[in-house]
Design an enzyme around this catalytic site. Sequence first.
Site, short mmCIF file in Angstrom:
data_model
loop_
_atom_site.label_atom_id
_atom_site.label_comp_id
_atom_site.label_asym_id
_atom_site.label_seq_id
_atom_site.Cartn_x
_atom_site.Cartn_y
_atom_site.Cartn_z
N ASP A 39 86.69 40.11 34.39
CA ASP A 39 86.80 38.65 34.39
C ASP A 39 85.78 38.03 33.44
O ASP A 39 85.76 36.81 33.26
CB ASP A 39 86.64 38.08 35.80
CG ASP A 39 85.32 38.49 36.47
OD1 ASP A 39 84.79 39.57 36.14
OD2 ASP A 39 84.83 37.74 37.34
N GLU A 47 77.55 39.90 49.39
CA GLU A 47 77.24 38.46 49.37
C GLU A 47 77.39 37.80 50.73
O GLU A 47 78.11 36.81 50.89
CB GLU A 47 78.15 37.77 48.34
CG GLU A 47 77.93 38.27 46.92
CD GLU A 47 78.84 37.61 45.90
OE1 GLU A 47 78.40 37.39 44.77
OE2 GLU A 47 80.01 37.32 46.25
#
Length: 749
Positions: free
Chosen positions: A412, A319
């Site tokens: 998550d 990213e």
Amino acid sequence: MIRSFFLFFTLFSTAIFAQDKLNLIPYPQTLQMTDGTFIIPETLNLDSNLPKNETEYLKKRLGSGIKWKDVKGKDAHLAYSKLSNAPAGKDEFYNLEISPSQIIIKSYTQEGYFRALQTVIQLLENYKTEKKIPAMKIEDHPKFAWRGMHLDVCRHFFTVDEVKQYIDYLAMYKLNTFHWHLTDDQGWRIEIKKYPKLTQVGSKRKESMIGAYVDNTFDGKPYGPYFYTQEQIKEVIKYAQDRHITVVPEIEMPGHALAALSAYPELACTKGPFEPATKWGVFDDVFCPKEETFTFLENVLDEVIDLFPSQYIHIGGDECPKTRWKECAHCQELIKKNNLKDEHGLQSYFIQRIEKYVNTKGRKIIGWDEILEGGLAPNAAVMSWTGVNGGIEAAKSKHFAVMTPGAYCYFDHYQGDPQSEPNAFGGFTPLDKVYSYNPVPAELSPEQAKYILGVQANLWTEYILDFKQVQYMIFPRLFALSEVGWGTADPKNYKEFENRVIHEFKVLDRLNVNYAKSIYNITGKVVSSQQGIAYELSTSQNPEGIRYTLDGTVPSARSNAYRSRIPIPKSLTLKSAYFEDGQLKSAVSTQPFTISKTTGKNITLEQQPSENYSFGGALTLVDGIIGNVKQLGKTWLGFQGKDVAATIDFGNKTAFSEVSFNTLENKGSWIHLAKSAKIFVSDDNRNFKMIKEIGKEDIQNAKGKIKANVGTQNAKYLKIIIENAGIIPAGNPGADSKAWLFVDEIGAN
């Protein structure tokens, strides 16, 4: 230090489930029952030649639950024999034989002995009440060399003792790698003596984002300073080594660097000033590939490598927006000077320079699959997270890969119905999905498959505020990961595994672990039926205990008993729950349905959604369930860089005058509203006539919730093309990357 994790350990058992397999996780490769039983003595005699460190661990695990004493020779109840000449890849092999007189462990290494001890402990737990263990022979070894769990301590920090507990959990279930995510935009968590401002400035932030990302709210509370000293790092590494777990550090570069740039802004492409991020997401300011940056990173890596003995050093690589590099004169000159194709080539240049340096230290780099951009560094390993393609590409080019795709391995994500779960990042990764994962992609040949090192699950902590929540998110999914990594997972017999999980909950109860009980709750699945749709309910318990209502009222023990799939003929709200002996034993699940003329009809997609956001497949778009902005993984389909082209077959010519659909905007997560949409009709599924075009401005004004008047129509097929926003423009999180398009519920009335 002996913590309560060990002191609280007590041996116990309950009746073994009526099943073919013993209650062991992960299940051994081979297990053969033999004649007789081993009577568990009041005092367990431990042979004095047992490997010392591992046996000390055993004694701590036993705690006050059983007495022991050290003896020599034949009087030992637990004995050990070291095997010689270990075959390649058998470092963790062990042979365990339980006879009426002894428990004998054989292994090539102390690591193998330690893995065997976990099986012995589980057996002692299971049979403590009966005071005898059936005789058996086990030959066991893992399929994969890398069986890992990751922990992000940057978004939220966890103490040394909590990190040790995390490592204990890995050891108990035969995982062998702890991936420690130590630096990110929101915090720098490792002391670097040469650069003290990294922790003086970068280890704290002025506030933190709270609630779901779409809420965009903050707590207003300073966070930190929180970091680990180098002495604490050494303490954790030693603790892990004693449990035969490798600690792999991650130092993020070239992106996710705001905490570092806050301390040393001269390493950026712009002047700053910067501060550690208070939001979650991706940010444009990244390390600038200039000489002082490489000097800084090499000095940081020197100290990291001196601390961590692991073969691999994780350098992130994910990213990394190219916005600043595109605008930076130095970066553009560097691209020309080195004949690089573009900024993606510059990313490869950056990673390869770092790799060469790490290699001079006798180590290797591993990074997220974006390190493939512009060409993979010569000796790098890839951690494949965006899907499986990164791992496939690496293996086909003879690079090692660790498989950790978000669709199966991001802990998550929600693991149960989001409406009854604590707030999570998004996605939907229940226990059975983790258990179904095969780390070796079918596209690989047997020779290429050798480059798949193994599997890892990741725990990012944007929405995990304390260690109790860490426990909740990893358990029981860690059990499934354990068995997948060991190579004995059998998705066809998931219910048998689920029984072993429920049995193992008693161990977690004894250890005061806050595990998720999502598998006890009711889960629902929409299926097509002749009348439209029906709703199937299931639970890990006896399905006869399910009760439901169709009028939105909370079910009681006297409500409708679930027997088979429930027809949904009209818009309504279904509530369900599990009861036992007249008592509510689960959360109440609520599912509203909004029925239209498309609901349950046959639907085909020209391009498939991302694996992370594909739950329910194409039917999700016509299942009568309106997408919830906080339940991305369960009620929407997500497409990265792709348009949605869906064709719905009504079955017969059908009259309608309105077409509706929903798209989502959450720019912080790279999710953008559709650019445009076109609606078509046809009677033969070949010749389509466009009846409506919806522009970008109309979609934005409607905030993605489109209800389009299409005039009076009477057609057998409805087709809708929803255009993806394309490449994310500069000034937005994820700039220069492919935008996500989230779509749900295509309706007609």
